[in-house]
Design an enzyme around this catalytic site. Structure first.
Site, PDB file in Angstrom:
ATOM      1  N   ASP A   1       0.867  -1.175   0.000  1.00 17.95           N
ATOM      2  CA  ASP A   1       0.000   0.000   0.000  1.00 17.95           C
ATOM      3  C   ASP A   1       0.909   1.232   0.000  1.00 17.95           C
ATOM      4  OD1 ASP A   1      -2.300   1.720   0.521  1.00 17.95           O
ATOM      5  OD2 ASP A   1      -1.596   1.772   2.598  1.00 17.95           O
TER       6      ASP A   1
ATOM      7  N   ASP B   1      -0.267   5.241   0.605  1.00 15.31           N
ATOM      8  CA  ASP B   1      -0.596   6.285   1.584  1.00 15.31           C
ATOM      9  C   ASP B   1      -0.802   5.675   2.966  1.00 15.31           C
ATOM     10  OD1 ASP B   1      -1.314   9.014  -0.008  1.00 15.31           O
ATOM     11  OD2 ASP B   1      -1.773   7.248  -1.217  1.00 15.31           O
TER      12      ASP B   1
ATOM     13  N   ASP C   1      -2.129  -0.097   5.976  1.00 10.15           N
ATOM     14  CA  ASP C   1      -2.510   0.539   7.239  1.00 10.15           C
ATOM     15  C   ASP C   1      -4.001   0.715   7.426  1.00 10.15           C
ATOM     16  OD1 ASP C   1      -3.035   3.938   6.820  1.00 10.15           O
ATOM     17  OD2 ASP C   1      -2.482   2.651   5.155  1.00 10.15           O
TER      18      ASP C   1
END
Length: 252
Positions: free
Chosen positions: A23, A25, A204
């Site tokens: 991932d 961001d 996240d």
């Protein structure tokens, strides 16, 4: 008494049989008030490139951003990638595949964008991001507006069975049904250089839970960045800085 939070160990170092899915961001780069106000540290980009060389190209980005933005962020490095939560995908051969959508989707999205812009005008700090086949509403710049933004999104997705809402960190997105990061990982794992490897997914946010489930389902590693609960992740790293350190350690 509150249940104790699960203690997740940090992930081991990668071995040469792994495939790494990242991932962007909140995992590799810090969030900013605007999606175009972020940057990737040059030495982190270099570490990812070294890992890609070591794993014979089996490193991919899996992001809600479109491929064009990913390439700008990571230039001159161009990796296999799933953009827009997997709606568009680029394999190791550079070929880009995009999912089909309903004939009237463009007209509906255009009207939705206009309505969202009018809505955001009443909430300074709320940002409307047009994403081609999707649309995102960010309220990082207006934390008090979160409840109203979510209510707006829920009203406008009703009656549109081909779209769902994807919540995230101070953002909610209109995303085509069937498009998610887990599906993207499973599709990539069908092709070289990923096929036959152990998938390792780092993320996240709530959008990354699909990737965690997919990696777990293929006996791979799922790595949560931060302390969000609940999560299907097996491993964890506390923050972006620790992700950078882990990547640098894996690069040599």
């Amino acid at each position: 008494m509150a249940e104790p939070l699960p203690l997740r160990p940090p992930p081991p170092l990668l071995d040469d049989a792994c495939a790494l899915f990242l991932d962007v961001d909140g995992t590799l780069i810090e969030f900013a008030a605007r999606p175009d106000a972020v940057h990737l540290l040059p030495d982190v980009r270099e570490a990812i490139g070294r890992i890609s060389d070591r794993l014979e190209g089996a490193v991919a980005l899996v992001s809600g951003r479109p491929l064009e933005q990913l390439d700008q962020l990571f230039a001159p490095l161009q990796l296999p990638a799933a953009g827009l939560h997997g709606h568009e995908m680029r394999g190791a051969d550079g070929r880009v595949l995009r999912d089909d959508h309903d004939d009237d989707t463009g007209e509906w999205l255009h009207a939705l964008h206009q309505q969202a812009m009018r809505f955001a005008h009443g909430y300074p700090g709320v940002l409307v991001e047009e994403k081609g086949v999707g649309l995102a509403l960010h309220w990082r710049g207006a934390p008090h507006a979160g409840e109203d933004v979510r209510a707006f999104a829920e009203r406008h997705v009703r009656g549109r069975p081909s779209y769902r809402l994807q919540p995230g960190d101070h953002v909610v997105e209109f995303v085509p049904v069937g498009t998610d990061k887990g599906r993207a990982l499973r599709r990539m794992m069908q092709y070289l250089p990923f096929r036959g490897r152990l998938p390792v997914f780092l993320g996240d946010d709530l959008t990354d839970e699909y990737g965690f489930d997919a990696a777990n389902g293929q006996h791979g590693w799922s790595v949560l960045i931060g302390e969000r609960e609940p999560s299907a992740a097996v491993f964890a790293l506390p923050d972006i800085r620790s992700v950078h350190a882990w990547l640098r350690e894996n690069a040599y």
